[in-house]
Design a protein around this motif. Structure first.
Motif, short mmCIF file in Angstrom:
data_model
loop_
_atom_site.label_atom_id
_atom_site.label_comp_id
_atom_site.label_asym_id
_atom_site.label_seq_id
_atom_site.Cartn_x
_atom_site.Cartn_y
_atom_site.Cartn_z
N GLY A 127 28.17 61.87 -47.09
CA GLY A 127 26.87 60.94 -46.79
C GLY A 127 27.22 60.45 -45.43
O GLY A 127 26.16 59.92 -44.75
N TYR A 128 28.29 60.05 -44.98
CA TYR A 128 28.30 59.45 -43.55
C TYR A 128 27.78 60.51 -42.48
O TYR A 128 26.77 60.28 -41.68
CB TYR A 128 29.86 59.54 -43.26
N PHE A 129 28.16 61.75 -42.82
CA PHE A 129 27.37 62.68 -41.95
C PHE A 129 25.97 62.82 -42.02
O PHE A 129 25.22 63.05 -40.98
CB PHE A 129 28.07 64.12 -42.03
N LEU A 130 25.29 62.72 -43.23
CA LEU A 130 24.23 62.89 -43.48
C LEU A 130 23.30 61.50 -42.83
O LEU A 130 22.42 61.70 -42.00
CB LEU A 130 23.91 62.80 -45.03
N LEU A 131 23.88 60.49 -42.98
CA LEU A 131 23.08 59.31 -42.32
C LEU A 131 23.24 59.20 -40.98
O LEU A 131 22.10 58.91 -40.46
CB LEU A 131 23.84 57.96 -42.89
N THR A 132 24.34 59.38 -40.41
CA THR A 132 24.31 59.53 -38.79
C THR A 132 23.91 60.46 -38.46
O THR A 132 23.20 60.34 -37.37
CB THR A 132 25.87 59.47 -38.34
N ALA A 133 23.63 61.82 -38.92
CA ALA A 133 22.91 62.93 -38.40
C ALA A 133 21.31 62.29 -38.67
O ALA A 133 20.52 62.87 -37.53
CB ALA A 133 23.12 64.04 -39.28
N ILE A 141 33.78 51.59 -37.70
CA ILE A 141 32.73 50.59 -38.28
C ILE A 141 32.52 49.73 -37.16
O ILE A 141 31.17 49.57 -37.09
CB ILE A 141 33.42 49.70 -39.49
N ALA A 142 33.29 49.42 -36.11
CA ALA A 142 32.92 48.78 -34.96
C ALA A 142 31.81 49.31 -34.13
O ALA A 142 31.01 48.87 -33.74
CB ALA A 142 34.17 48.25 -34.30
N GLY A 143 32.35 50.61 -34.08
CA GLY A 143 31.26 51.50 -33.12
C GLY A 143 30.01 51.55 -33.78
O GLY A 143 28.85 51.38 -33.18
N LEU A 144 29.94 51.88 -35.26
CA LEU A 144 28.57 51.99 -35.80
C LEU A 144 27.87 50.99 -35.86
O LEU A 144 26.65 50.79 -35.72
CB LEU A 144 28.88 52.59 -37.14
N GLN A 153 28.30 54.84 -30.51
CA GLN A 153 28.23 55.84 -31.40
C GLN A 153 29.43 56.94 -31.12
O GLN A 153 30.10 57.53 -31.92
CB GLN A 153 26.92 56.23 -31.61
N GLY A 154 29.61 57.27 -29.79
CA GLY A 154 30.41 58.33 -29.54
C GLY A 154 32.07 58.06 -29.82
O GLY A 154 32.52 58.92 -30.18
N ILE A 155 32.37 56.95 -29.46
CA ILE A 155 33.55 56.34 -29.86
C ILE A 155 34.00 56.64 -31.19
O ILE A 155 35.05 57.09 -31.41
CB ILE A 155 33.59 55.06 -29.48
N THR A 156 32.89 56.50 -32.18
CA THR A 156 33.56 56.66 -33.49
C THR A 156 33.81 58.26 -33.98
O THR A 156 34.39 58.29 -35.09
CB THR A 156 32.30 56.22 -34.39
N SER A 157 33.49 59.13 -33.10
CA SER A 157 33.61 60.46 -33.67
C SER A 157 34.95 60.88 -33.87
O SER A 157 35.18 61.32 -35.10
CB SER A 157 32.91 61.37 -32.59
N TYR A 161 22.53 53.84 -39.32
CA TYR A 161 23.97 53.59 -38.72
C TYR A 161 24.75 52.46 -39.41
O TYR A 161 25.91 52.71 -39.82
CB TYR A 161 23.88 53.21 -37.26
N ALA A 162 24.03 51.54 -39.75
CA ALA A 162 24.69 50.44 -40.35
C ALA A 162 24.96 50.89 -41.87
O ALA A 162 26.09 50.41 -42.19
CB ALA A 162 23.67 49.21 -40.55
#
Length: 403
Positions: free
Chosen positions: A226-232, A290-293, A324-328, A386-387
């Protein structure tokens, strides 16, 4: 002295593994964008419309998305090295042969073959990196891996477009295919580096007796998907429609509006490298993600307000991409932590298929917003996605803490 020597050998081994895997990942992303810069030339060469040309890309990504979970099973069963070699060889052959086609329809089977080849990279790459790179450098390994993919996307339009302008589109595609085969030869030359990881992966896979359906149905793995689906979906929405939105919102030329997208992508690439360093120096991967998103979501909401000048908006989206990149890398480490031994290929193959799912849904959803001129709603929707993805991070992180 012996300890220093051992550390140096490990550093050399880590660097070689990261370099080889990242080069393969760069080529996979490079091949993904080989056809797109040539669409105007293919349009004239075959007398087809852009919808037909776009359907070739759809065939590629649909095949890749459907095949990726299955590719993860093959990686765990037969090892990462052979699957990685098959994947890059398939893509190189497909791209190279597409420069020799005589009829447009011939591009479809080549796109399907390339999509199947593309499906192996995430499960194979993460299997090699997770098993073969020392723990203290794993965050940087994931960061360099993600960065190399972004670099591949950036290089393709420049190199393919430039070569096509000089020598024609057919030569450009054939040369790209041959370059891919050179990378295959390099991977074969250093096959011992990847073979050792593949051997261990296969051994652990035999010891792991968790059925596939039960594995992917676990809350942590489903929420990672779900994380990948939402962020994508959020990222694809921004990359696909931000330029059109900025043109309408600020009344500027498209070439000016694209500078904001460029700023976002540059910020994301820099953030990935920063996130790799951070991931290797913290155990709070959930907090980083979480902070990055949330930071990215807040900055995108600022853009949605429409109160900023375009210059200030460009600066804001740069920092949104950075956040966003920092979270990867931390994201990938969280997935690895939730993965049972011997199931790296299966898990990463499944969760990364969420990227294809999100990328498929986003254009339809945000395109409908744009057709209705709901331009502010597009950025609000991106920020909301993202949230919402932070809920997935909390679930994956809590699963690890309870294991």
């Amino acid at each position: 002295m012996t300890e220093v020597s051992a550390d140096q050998r490990q550093l050399k081994q880590d660097s070689l593994t990261i370099g080889l895997v990242s080069l393969a990942h760069l080529m996979s992303h490079f091949f993904q964008l080989c056809w797109a810069p040539l669409f105007p030339r293919l349009h004239d060469a075959f007398a087809v419309n852009y919808l037909e040309l776009g359907s070739v890309a759809t065939a590629f990504y649909l095949t890749s998305g459907i095949s990726q979970a299955f590719a993860g099973i093959l990686v765990d069963r037969y090892g990462a090295r052979p699957m990685l070699l098959i994947g890059i060889t398939s893509m190189a052959a497909s791209i190279g042969l597409s420069g020799l086609v005589s009829d447009f329809w011939m591009l479809y089977p080549l796109a399907i073959l390339a999509g199947a080849g593309n499906s192996v990279f995430h499960p194979a790459d993460f299997s090699v990196l997770s098993l073969h790179v020392s723990k203290q450098r794993l965050g940087r390994a994931y960061g360099v891996h993600s960065f190399s993919g972004t670099l591949g996307w950036a290089l393709a339009p420049v190199l393919i477009g430039g070569l096509a302008a000089v020598a024609g589109w057919r030569v450009a595609l054939v040369v790209a295919g041959l370059a891919g085969l050179l990378v295959v030869a390099l991977l074969v030359r250093f096959n011992a580096v990847l073979a050792d990881a593949a051997s261990r992966d296969s051994q652990e896979s035999k010891r792991a007796a968790i059925p596939y359906a039960r594995l992917i149905a676990s809350p942590a793995i489903m929420m990672a998907f779900g994380y990948f689906l939402l962020t994508a979906a959020a990222g694809t929405g921004f990359q696909t429609f931000s330029t059109s939105v900025f043109v309408e919102l600020y009344g500027i030329l498209p070439q000016t509006a694209t500078s904001a997208l460029t700023a976002y992508l540059i910020g994301s690439a820099i953030g990935i490298l920063m996130g790799g360093q951070l991931a290797d120096h913290t155990n709070s991967h959930s907090r980083v993600a979480i902070a990055g998103l949330l930071g990215c979501a807040f900055l995108i909401l600022l853009v949605a307000s429409g109160l900023l000048s375009f210059v200030l908006t460009t600066t804001v989206v740069f920092f949104a991409g950075l956040a966003q990149g920092i979270t990867s890398p931390s994201r990938d480490i969280l997935v690895k932590m939730a993965t049972p031994p011997g199931a790296t290929g299966k898990v990463f193959g499944f969760v990364y298929s969420g990227l294809d799912a999100g990328s498929t849904v986003a254009p339809l959803m945000f395109g409908a917003f744009l057709d209705r001129h709901a331009i502010h709603a597009i950025f609000v929707g991106i920020a909301l996605l993202y949230a919402l993805s932070t809920i997935s991070v909390l679930t994956v992180g809590r699963s690890r803490a309870n294991s």
